[in-house]
Design an enzyme around this catalytic site. Structure first.
Site, PDB file in Angstrom:
ATOM      1  CE1 TYR A  74       2.515   3.152  -6.582  1.00 46.76           C
ATOM      2  CE2 TYR A  74       2.909   2.823  -4.241  1.00 46.76           C
ATOM      3  CZ  TYR A  74       2.332   2.426  -5.429  1.00 46.76           C
ATOM      4  OH  TYR A  74       1.562   1.286  -5.474  1.00 46.76           O
TER       5      TYR A  74
HETATM    6  N1  LIG Z   1      -5.158  -1.089  -2.977  1.00 46.17           N
HETATM    7  C1  LIG Z   1      -4.957  -1.117  -4.294  1.00 46.17           C
HETATM    8  O1  LIG Z   1      -5.898  -0.919  -5.097  1.00 46.17           O
HETATM    9  C2  LIG Z   1      -3.599  -1.386  -4.828  1.00 46.17           C
HETATM   10  C3  LIG Z   1      -2.585  -1.887  -4.008  1.00 46.17           C
HETATM   11  N2  LIG Z   1      -1.340  -2.138  -4.522  1.00 46.17           N
HETATM   12  C4  LIG Z   1      -0.297  -2.680  -3.661  1.00 46.17           C
HETATM   13  O2  LIG Z   1      -0.813  -3.783  -2.911  1.00 46.17           O
HETATM   14  C5  LIG Z   1      -0.279  -3.758  -1.567  1.00 46.17           C
HETATM   15  C6  LIG Z   1      -1.438  -3.676  -0.570  1.00 46.17           C
HETATM   16  O3  LIG Z   1      -2.220  -2.519  -0.880  1.00 46.17           O
HETATM   17  P1  LIG Z   1      -3.150  -1.871   0.264  1.00 46.17           P
HETATM   18  O4  LIG Z   1      -3.759  -2.938   1.077  1.00 46.17           O
HETATM   19  O5  LIG Z   1      -4.008  -0.840  -0.400  1.00 46.17           O
HETATM   20  O6  LIG Z   1      -2.040  -1.155   1.150  1.00 46.17           O
HETATM   21  P2  LIG Z   1      -2.213  -0.016   2.276  1.00 46.17           P
HETATM   22  O7  LIG Z   1      -2.029   1.332   1.656  1.00 46.17           O
HETATM   23  O8  LIG Z   1      -3.455  -0.302   3.043  1.00 46.17           O
HETATM   24  O9  LIG Z   1      -0.897  -0.299   3.191  1.00 46.17           O
HETATM   25  C7  LIG Z   1      -0.672  -1.594   3.665  1.00 46.17           C
HETATM   26  C8  LIG Z   1       0.007  -1.502   4.985  1.00 46.17           C
HETATM   27  O10 LIG Z   1       1.346  -0.998   4.822  1.00 46.17           O
HETATM   28  C9  LIG Z   1       1.680  -0.388   6.060  1.00 46.17           C
HETATM   29  N3  LIG Z   1       2.801   0.552   5.989  1.00 46.17           N
HETATM   30  C10 LIG Z   1       2.822   1.762   5.408  1.00 46.17           C
HETATM   31  N4  LIG Z   1       4.011   2.370   5.629  1.00 46.17           N
HETATM   32  C11 LIG Z   1       4.742   1.509   6.392  1.00 46.17           C
HETATM   33  C12 LIG Z   1       6.045   1.546   6.975  1.00 46.17           C
HETATM   34  N5  LIG Z   1       6.830   2.624   6.853  1.00 46.17           N
HETATM   35  N6  LIG Z   1       6.465   0.474   7.685  1.00 46.17           N
HETATM   36  C13 LIG Z   1       5.662  -0.606   7.849  1.00 46.17           C
HETATM   37  N7  LIG Z   1       4.415  -0.715   7.335  1.00 46.17           N
HETATM   38  C14 LIG Z   1       3.973   0.348   6.616  1.00 46.17           C
HETATM   39  C15 LIG Z   1       0.413   0.329   6.494  1.00 46.17           C
HETATM   40  O11 LIG Z   1       0.467   0.491   7.895  1.00 46.17           O
HETATM   41  P3  LIG Z   1      -0.601   1.415   8.673  1.00 46.17           P
HETATM   42  O12 LIG Z   1      -1.763   0.488   8.939  1.00 46.17           O
HETATM   43  O13 LIG Z   1       0.114   1.854   9.917  1.00 46.17           O
HETATM   44  O14 LIG Z   1      -0.947   2.565   7.777  1.00 46.17           O
HETATM   45  C16 LIG Z   1      -0.683  -0.584   5.998  1.00 46.17           C
HETATM   46  O15 LIG Z   1      -1.244  -1.375   7.025  1.00 46.17           O
HETATM   47  C17 LIG Z   1       0.656  -2.560  -1.513  1.00 46.17           C
HETATM   48  O16 LIG Z   1       1.991  -2.963  -1.751  1.00 46.17           O
HETATM   49  C18 LIG Z   1       0.156  -1.667  -2.634  1.00 46.17           C
HETATM   50  O17 LIG Z   1       1.164  -0.787  -3.135  1.00 46.17           O
HETATM   51  C19 LIG Z   1      -1.028  -1.866  -5.834  1.00 46.17           C
HETATM   52  C20 LIG Z   1      -1.998  -1.361  -6.671  1.00 46.17           C
HETATM   53  C21 LIG Z   1      -3.348  -1.141  -6.235  1.00 46.17           C
HETATM   54  N1  LIG Z   2      -0.009   1.219  -0.602  1.00 44.25           N
HETATM   55  C1  LIG Z   2      -0.947   1.454  -1.519  1.00 44.25           C
HETATM   56  N2  LIG Z   2      -0.628   1.435  -2.822  1.00 44.25           N
HETATM   57  C2  LIG Z   2      -1.593   1.708  -3.742  1.00 44.25           C
HETATM   58  C3  LIG Z   2      -2.900   1.984  -3.356  1.00 44.25           C
HETATM   59  C4  LIG Z   2      -3.206   1.986  -1.960  1.00 44.25           C
HETATM   60  O1  LIG Z   2      -4.352   2.244  -1.549  1.00 44.25           O
HETATM   61  N3  LIG Z   2      -2.204   1.724  -1.098  1.00 44.25           N
HETATM   62  N4  LIG Z   2      -3.875   2.252  -4.270  1.00 44.25           N
HETATM   63  C5  LIG Z   2      -3.594   2.322  -5.577  1.00 44.25           C
HETATM   64  C6  LIG Z   2      -4.721   2.673  -6.523  1.00 44.25           C
HETATM   65  O2  LIG Z   2      -5.808   1.761  -6.323  1.00 44.25           O
HETATM   66  C7  LIG Z   2      -4.362   2.651  -7.991  1.00 44.25           C
HETATM   67  O3  LIG Z   2      -3.967   1.365  -8.347  1.00 44.25           O
HETATM   68  C8  LIG Z   2      -5.573   3.012  -8.839  1.00 44.25           C
HETATM   69  O4  LIG Z   2      -5.870   4.350  -8.668  1.00 44.25           O
HETATM   70  C9  LIG Z   2      -2.227   2.108  -6.094  1.00 44.25           C
HETATM   71  N5  LIG Z   2      -1.294   1.737  -5.044  1.00 44.25           N
END
Ligand SMILES: NC(=O)C1=CN([C@@H]2O[C@H](COP(=O)(O)OP(=O)(O)OC[C@H]3O[C@@H](n4cnc5c(N)ncnc54)[C@H](OP(=O)(O)O)[C@@H]3O)[C@@H](O)[C@H]2O)C=CC1
Ligand SMILES: Nc1nc2c(c(=O)[nH]1)N=C([C@H](O)[C@@H](O)CO)CN2
Length: 239
Positions: A151
């Site tokens: 990742y």
């Molecule tokens: N949440 C956090 O604290 C953090 C988030 N981020 C980044 O911010 C962004 C948003 O995070 P977050 O809202 O938690 O994301 P999620 O983990 O909720 O994923 C966002 C969406 O991506 C979709 N997805 C996953 N795999 C695929 C695929 N193969 N093709 C198309 N769509 C796909 C999921 O679809 P489905 O609904 O079907 O599962 C989901 O709706 C991400 O890029 C994440 O890496 C970075 C650090 C921290």
């Molecule tokens: N696709 C996602 N990416 C990440 C997520 C998540 O929920 N979906 N969450 C994190 C964590 O919050 C991390 O930043 C702290 O433990 C990272 N990326």
């Protein structure tokens, strides 16, 4: 002439918050979703163009690009939000995991940016202001992650693509990244995990989606910032 913003992975959490934010402003949006969450029906009811796309193969990415171009001939911005936070503990087929991480976090944005650059260029030509590409990366680009090796590597690839695309597309298109650490927990996160994670940053909070919305709006409002990564990490790098 309509100038929508494309948000990938807008069915839940940060992507959905971004979609709702822009719709509330009256901004036209196109969203991708993998799972048809009820939220997608709500977005569609508010006028969003919702395209099903599972970026699990090169062919699926290509089909999405073809469908995107049937809906619009210009884009104000692309926000690459779709992501899978998978890890080696959950998927012992490491080759499969690595390919999946690279495909969703680097290959899909790479192919979509190259194929949709003409749509962004049309926006710039018609509006006189630069279009935007925003990559959602991750704090772990800075330091790696022993528990999410593939990742983290794939997000680092996306970070590097930010620099390359910024140089390739300037000045018509700005390309930036947002590198968050904790923004929002997941439903299944234990109290122990939450407490441990909150201690990793100086601010010690779960900030919520507004932090990403604010960062996106700052980038969109600039006509000068490009090729940069905006950290949104609560001072985690200083703990
Ligand atoms: N949440 C956090 O604290 C953090 C988030 N981020 C980044 O911010 C962004 C948003 O995070 P977050 O809202 O938690 O994301 P999620 O983990 O909720 O994923 C966002 C969406 O991506 C979709 N997805 C996953 N795999 C695929 C695929 N193969 N093709 C198309 N769509 C796909 C999921 O679809 P489905 O609904 O079907 O599962 C989901 O709706 C991400 O890029 C994440 O890496 C970075 C650090 C921290
Ligand atoms: N696709 C996602 N990416 C990440 C997520 C998540 O929920 N979906 N969450 C994190 C964590 O919050 C991390 O930043 C702290 O433990 C990272 N990326």
């Amino acid at each position: 002439m309509s100038s929508p913003i494309l948000i990938t992975g807008a069915g839940q959490r940060i992507g959905l918050a971004l979609a709702e934010h822009f719709l509330a402003q009256g901004q036209e949006i196109i969203v991708t979703y993998r799972t048809r969450h009820e939220a997608i029906d709500v977005l569609a009811g508010k006028g969003a163009i919702c395209i099903h796309a599972d970026f699990n193969s090169d062919q699926a990415i290509g089909h999405f690009i073809e469908e995107l171009k049937t809906h619009t001939n210009q884009l104000k911005a692309i926000i690459h939000n779709a992501s899978s936070w998978d890890c080696e503990a959950n998927n012992h087929d490491y080759a499969d995991l690595f390919d999946n991480m690279m495909r969703i976090h680097a290959k899909a944005p790479y192919l979509i940016n190259l194929a949709a650059s003409d749509l962004l260029l049309h926006y710039q030509q018609n509006s006189g202001t630069a279009a935007d590409i925003i990559h959602l990366t991750d704090y772990v680009v800075e330091k790696g992650s022993p528990k999410h090796l593939a990742y983290a590597a794939s997000k680092a690839a996306l970070d590097n693509l930010t620099k390359s695309f910024a140089a390739k597309f300037a000045p018509a298109i700005k390309v930036n990244a947002i590198a968050p650490s904790l923004i929002i927990f997941n439903e299944h996160d234990s109290d122990e995990y939450k407490a441990k994670t909150l201690k990793k940053s100086l601010m010690g909070i779960e900030p919520g989606c507004a932090e990403i919305i604010n960062s996106v709006e700052l980038i969109l409002s600039s006509q000068y910032i490009t090729g940069r990564s905006m950290p949104v990490d609560g001072g985690r790098h200083l703990k």
